[in-house]
Design a protein around this motif. Structure first.
Motif, mmCIF file in Angstrom:
data_model
loop_
_atom_site.group_PDB
_atom_site.id
_atom_site.type_symbol
_atom_site.label_atom_id
_atom_site.label_comp_id
_atom_site.label_asym_id
_atom_site.label_seq_id
_atom_site.Cartn_x
_atom_site.Cartn_y
_atom_site.Cartn_z
ATOM 1 N N ILE A 95 0.747 -1.249 0.106
ATOM 2 C CA ILE A 95 0.254 -0.170 0.043
ATOM 3 C C ILE A 95 0.809 1.163 0.071
ATOM 4 O O ILE A 95 0.657 2.164 -0.821
ATOM 5 C CB ILE A 95 -0.993 0.212 1.369
ATOM 6 C CG1 ILE A 95 -2.118 -1.142 1.125
ATOM 7 C CG2 ILE A 95 -1.592 1.445 1.433
ATOM 8 C CD1 ILE A 95 -3.104 -1.235 2.164
ATOM 9 N N PHE A 96 1.950 1.246 0.924
ATOM 10 C CA PHE A 96 2.748 2.372 0.841
ATOM 11 C C PHE A 96 3.498 2.679 -0.530
ATOM 12 O O PHE A 96 3.646 3.757 -0.966
ATOM 13 C CB PHE A 96 3.833 2.282 1.991
ATOM 14 C CG PHE A 96 3.365 2.634 3.432
ATOM 15 C CD1 PHE A 96 3.120 4.241 3.479
ATOM 16 C CD2 PHE A 96 3.181 1.911 4.174
ATOM 17 C CE1 PHE A 96 2.813 4.628 4.653
ATOM 18 C CE2 PHE A 96 2.711 2.489 5.663
ATOM 19 C CZ PHE A 96 2.513 3.696 5.887
ATOM 20 N N ALA A 97 3.773 1.543 -0.972
ATOM 21 C CA ALA A 97 4.634 1.593 -2.419
ATOM 22 C C ALA A 97 3.516 2.130 -3.457
ATOM 23 O O ALA A 97 3.844 3.093 -4.209
ATOM 24 C CB ALA A 97 5.147 0.356 -2.779
ATOM 25 N N GLY B 179 2.002 6.726 -6.810
ATOM 26 C CA GLY B 179 0.876 7.254 -7.575
ATOM 27 C C GLY B 179 -0.135 6.241 -8.191
ATOM 28 O O GLY B 179 -0.890 6.577 -9.115
ATOM 29 N N HIS B 180 0.088 5.108 -7.804
ATOM 30 C CA HIS B 180 -0.676 4.008 -8.701
ATOM 31 C C HIS B 180 -1.821 3.563 -7.664
ATOM 32 O O HIS B 180 -2.217 2.285 -7.433
ATOM 33 C CB HIS B 180 0.207 2.708 -8.936
ATOM 34 C CG HIS B 180 1.155 2.996 -10.029
ATOM 35 N ND1 HIS B 180 2.450 3.433 -9.838
ATOM 36 C CD2 HIS B 180 1.118 3.041 -11.354
ATOM 37 C CE1 HIS B 180 3.032 3.574 -10.887
ATOM 38 N NE2 HIS B 180 2.157 3.488 -11.859
ATOM 39 N N ALA B 181 -2.329 4.441 -7.081
ATOM 40 C CA ALA B 181 -3.750 4.068 -6.229
ATOM 41 C C ALA B 181 -5.022 3.555 -7.231
ATOM 42 O O ALA B 181 -5.951 4.323 -7.532
ATOM 43 C CB ALA B 181 -4.158 5.317 -5.495
ATOM 44 N N SER B 182 -5.153 2.336 -7.235
ATOM 45 C CA SER B 182 -6.199 1.814 -8.384
ATOM 46 C C SER B 182 -6.623 0.514 -7.631
ATOM 47 O O SER B 182 -6.465 0.262 -6.621
ATOM 48 C CB SER B 182 -5.759 1.572 -9.601
ATOM 49 O OG SER B 182 -4.611 0.894 -9.913
ATOM 50 N N THR B 183 -6.739 -0.456 -8.629
ATOM 51 C CA THR B 183 -7.373 -1.796 -7.988
ATOM 52 C C THR B 183 -6.356 -2.487 -7.313
ATOM 53 O O THR B 183 -6.448 -3.072 -6.404
ATOM 54 C CB THR B 183 -7.681 -2.586 -9.364
ATOM 55 O OG1 THR B 183 -8.577 -2.051 -10.205
ATOM 56 C CG2 THR B 183 -8.223 -4.263 -8.977
ATOM 57 N N VAL C 184 -7.168 -4.101 -3.398
ATOM 58 C CA VAL C 184 -6.613 -5.462 -3.182
ATOM 59 C C VAL C 184 -5.958 -5.687 -1.785
ATOM 60 O O VAL C 184 -6.500 -6.426 -1.118
ATOM 61 C CB VAL C 184 -6.303 -6.438 -4.524
ATOM 62 C CG1 VAL C 184 -5.803 -7.605 -4.167
ATOM 63 C CG2 VAL C 184 -7.223 -6.408 -5.714
ATOM 64 N N ALA C 185 -5.059 -4.864 -1.935
ATOM 65 C CA ALA C 185 -4.214 -4.906 -0.600
ATOM 66 C C ALA C 185 -4.974 -4.495 0.624
ATOM 67 O O ALA C 185 -4.692 -5.204 1.625
ATOM 68 C CB ALA C 185 -3.001 -3.928 -0.885
ATOM 69 N N VAL C 186 -6.078 -3.562 0.435
ATOM 70 C CA VAL C 186 -6.780 -3.159 1.505
ATOM 71 C C VAL C 186 -7.526 -4.115 1.796
ATOM 72 O O VAL C 186 -7.526 -4.564 3.111
ATOM 73 C CB VAL C 186 -7.484 -1.946 1.385
ATOM 74 C CG1 VAL C 186 -8.397 -1.612 2.247
ATOM 75 C CG2 VAL C 186 -6.686 -0.510 1.079
#
Length: 99
Positions: A26-28, A33-37, A41-43
């Motif tokens: 999630i941090f990576a 800037g790749h806050a998407s699917t 999934v990680a969340v």
């Protein structure tokens, strides 16, 4: 004993590992800037692993309670047996004629 209870240690290690890896992912993802699917999934994986760890904690607590109750019952039975033995010895002593 269920399959979950048989492999509870391995499941706990896997859940902790998945949670840690997804936390790092999630941090990576956020910092790149790749806050998407993949972020979603990680969340979800972290959420599921936390639920699993909570269930493990509850299962172990139930097992500890059952063991404590069983130990208490065994202790009471042992005390009862010791008291009966002491009473039998006392009765024998009192029934013997004085020498």
């Amino acid at each position: 004993m269920s399959l979950f209870e048989e492999h509870i240690d391995a499941i706990e290690i896997a859940a902790k590992t998945a949670s840690l890896v997804c936390f790092i992912a999630i941090f990576a993802l956020v910092f790149t800037g790749h806050a998407s699917t993949p972020l979603a999934v990680a969340v979800v994986v972290i959420w599921v692993s936390r639920i699993t760890l909570y269930q493990i904690k509850e299962t172990r607590a139930r097992g500890d309670d059952a063991e404590a109750a069983e130990e208490g019952e065994l202790r009471r039975e042992q005390q009862r047996a010791n008291r009966e033995r002491e009473l039998r010895l006392e009765i024998r002593r009192l029934q013997r004629p004085d020498r």
